[in-house]
Design a protein around this motif. Structure first.
Motif, mmCIF file in Angstrom:
data_model
loop_
_atom_site.group_PDB
_atom_site.id
_atom_site.type_symbol
_atom_site.label_atom_id
_atom_site.label_comp_id
_atom_site.label_asym_id
_atom_site.label_seq_id
_atom_site.Cartn_x
_atom_site.Cartn_y
_atom_site.Cartn_z
ATOM 1 N N ASN A 1 -3.344 4.457 -1.177
ATOM 2 C CA ASN A 1 -4.232 4.906 -0.104
ATOM 3 C C ASN A 1 -4.118 6.428 -0.111
ATOM 4 O O ASN A 1 -3.135 6.982 0.346
ATOM 5 C CB ASN A 1 -3.787 4.308 1.241
ATOM 6 C CG ASN A 1 -4.731 4.696 2.366
ATOM 7 O OD1 ASN A 1 -5.735 5.392 2.149
ATOM 8 N ND2 ASN A 1 -4.409 4.267 3.584
ATOM 9 N N PRO B 1 -9.356 9.419 5.670
ATOM 10 C CA PRO B 1 -10.448 8.674 6.298
ATOM 11 C C PRO B 1 -11.729 9.515 6.334
ATOM 12 O O PRO B 1 -11.667 10.732 6.222
ATOM 13 C CB PRO B 1 -9.939 8.423 7.714
ATOM 14 C CG PRO B 1 -8.521 8.879 7.763
ATOM 15 C CD PRO B 1 -8.266 9.719 6.586
ATOM 16 N N VAL C 1 0.852 -1.189 0.000
ATOM 17 C CA VAL C 1 0.000 0.000 0.000
ATOM 18 C C VAL C 1 0.891 1.243 0.000
ATOM 19 O O VAL C 1 1.806 1.361 0.811
ATOM 20 C CB VAL C 1 -0.942 0.025 1.227
ATOM 21 C CG1 VAL C 1 -1.726 1.334 1.282
ATOM 22 C CG2 VAL C 1 -1.903 -1.157 1.196
ATOM 23 N N THR D 1 -5.110 9.986 1.043
ATOM 24 C CA THR D 1 -5.736 10.748 2.119
ATOM 25 C C THR D 1 -6.214 12.079 1.541
ATOM 26 O O THR D 1 -5.468 12.737 0.826
ATOM 27 C CB THR D 1 -4.697 11.008 3.228
ATOM 28 O OG1 THR D 1 -4.169 9.764 3.632
ATOM 29 C CG2 THR D 1 -5.310 11.707 4.419
ATOM 30 N N GLN E 1 1.103 5.108 0.638
ATOM 31 C CA GLN E 1 0.409 6.156 1.367
ATOM 32 C C GLN E 1 0.651 7.489 0.661
ATOM 33 O O GLN E 1 1.800 7.889 0.474
ATOM 34 C CB GLN E 1 0.998 6.187 2.794
ATOM 35 C CG GLN E 1 0.135 6.870 3.804
ATOM 36 C CD GLN E 1 -1.167 6.124 4.031
ATOM 37 O OE1 GLN E 1 -1.189 4.913 4.136
ATOM 38 N NE2 GLN E 1 -2.252 6.874 4.083
HETATM 39 C C1 LIG Z 1 -5.138 4.746 4.648
HETATM 40 O O1 LIG Z 1 -4.682 5.936 5.239
HETATM 41 C C2 LIG Z 1 -5.442 6.342 6.358
HETATM 42 C C3 LIG Z 1 -4.970 7.717 6.784
HETATM 43 O O2 LIG Z 1 -3.601 7.824 6.880
HETATM 44 C C4 LIG Z 1 -5.337 5.293 7.444
HETATM 45 O O3 LIG Z 1 -6.105 5.666 8.553
HETATM 46 C C5 LIG Z 1 -5.853 3.966 6.892
HETATM 47 O O4 LIG Z 1 -5.681 2.945 7.847
HETATM 48 C C6 LIG Z 1 -5.102 3.591 5.631
HETATM 49 N N1 LIG Z 1 -5.730 2.423 5.034
HETATM 50 C C7 LIG Z 1 -5.041 1.396 4.539
HETATM 51 C C8 LIG Z 1 -5.836 0.323 3.912
HETATM 52 O O5 LIG Z 1 -3.796 1.340 4.601
#
Ligand SMILES: *[C@@H]1O[C@H](CO)[C@@H](O)[C@H](O)[C@H]1NC(C)=O
Ligand SMILES: *[C@@H]1O[C@H](CO)[C@@H](O)[C@H](O)[C@H]1NC(C)=O
Ligand SMILES: *[C@@H]1O[C@H](CO)[C@@H](O)[C@H](O)[C@H]1NC(C)=O
Length: 250
Positions: free
Chosen positions: A113, A144, A36, A115, A38
């Motif tokens: 992912n 989120p 993933v 944000t 970020q």
């Molecule tokens: C995606 O990023 C958000 C915010 O940083 C985090 O809370 C969430 O767990 C992440 N989701 C994944 C699937 O990694």
């Protein structure tokens, strides 16, 4: 000793797993162990697919959520790069896969992912007449998800138990609705505010002005009436003309 072996295995496992495929992905920023990446809206993500083994057909193929990405000719063999610039909110959850064009079982993928928080800001003037319906709307898309959505009127939270306000949220936007406005209850400055764990809260304001009710001129019945009068006159002339024509022929 046993512990050290397990730790060594833990480090070996991911690299062993990637060795079964002759393609792998290098990315900036780097992905987490589960692939993933970020990132945020407006940022840049650069992906490079590298061929690490020997195969007959070195052509690589990139896909985004299964759909083939068009690549330039010089960007297909041995090494192929894809740049996501800028990242948009629709890239959230998108899966980028690189594979050998000739054999899909040699593939590697990463997932974004993203944000983000809807970029609401500014102010808007809304003018409507007494008894009309009021509809205000703010974007609330976020990852989120937003943790709070509020509507204020003249600085205090809108009271949903009085004043006929209806607020509805569907995850994409938040709406405030009043079926029939009353100047004394509904005129003023409205503000929607969204908050998320990842960003400072954001707001948009609406200056709502309620004017006196004007008598709407009944335009459509009026036009219909005029058309009927016009047609009747035309028919009268046409029938009269026939009589005149007949009279001339004689
Ligand atoms: C995606 O990023 C958000 C915010 O940083 C985090 O809370 C969430 O767990 C992440 N989701 C994944 C699937 O990694
Ligand atoms: C594709 O690659 C796999 C794994 O190396 C191999 O077992 C399979 O035979 C290949 N298929 C073709 C059509 O080459
Ligand atoms: C909100 O404030 C404006 C300006 O002070 C005022 O004219 C209006 O009546 C107020 N609205 C309500 C519902 O109190």
């Amino acid at each position: 000793m046993k512990l050290m072996v397990s730790i060594a295995l833990l480090f070996l496992l991911p690299s062993y797993a990637s060795q079964t495929s002759v393609v792998h992905i290098e990315s900036t920023p780097k992905p987490s162990a589960d692939g993933v990446i970020q990132t945020e809206t407006e940022k840049i993500v650069s992906l490079v697919c590298v061929l690490t083994g020997t195969v007959d057909n070195k052509e690589l193929e990139w896909r985004r959520n299964g759909a083939v990405i068009k690549l330039d000719d010089g960007n297909k063999e041995n090494r192929s790069s894809v740049c996501i610039n800028p990242v948009i909110y629709k890239d959230e959850g998108a899966k980028f896969t690189c594979q050998l064009k000739s054999n899909a079982s040699h593939s590697a993928s990463v997932t974004l992912n993203v944000t983000y928080l809807a970029e609401i800001s500014g102010s808007e003037n809304v003018t409507l007449e007494e008894e009309e319906s009021l509809d205000l709307q703010c974007d609330m898309k976020a990852n989120p998800l937003v943790t709070s959505v509020t509507w204020k009127l003249n600085g205090t939270l809108v009271d949903l138990s009085t004043g006929g306000f209806i607020v509805s949220n569907n995850g994409v936007n938040t709406k405030l609705h009043v079926k029939k406005v009353d100047r004394s209850l509904h005129e003023g400055e409205y503000q929607c505010t969204i908050a998320s764990p990842a960003y400072e809260e954001r707001s948009r304001t609406f200056q709502v002005t309620v004017t006196d009710k004007t008598l709407k001129f009944p335009l459509m019945p009026m036009i219909a009436g005029l058309v009927v009068v016009g047609l009747t006159a035309l028919l009268a002339i046409v029938s009269r003309w026939r009589i005149i024509a007949r009279w001339f022929k004689k």
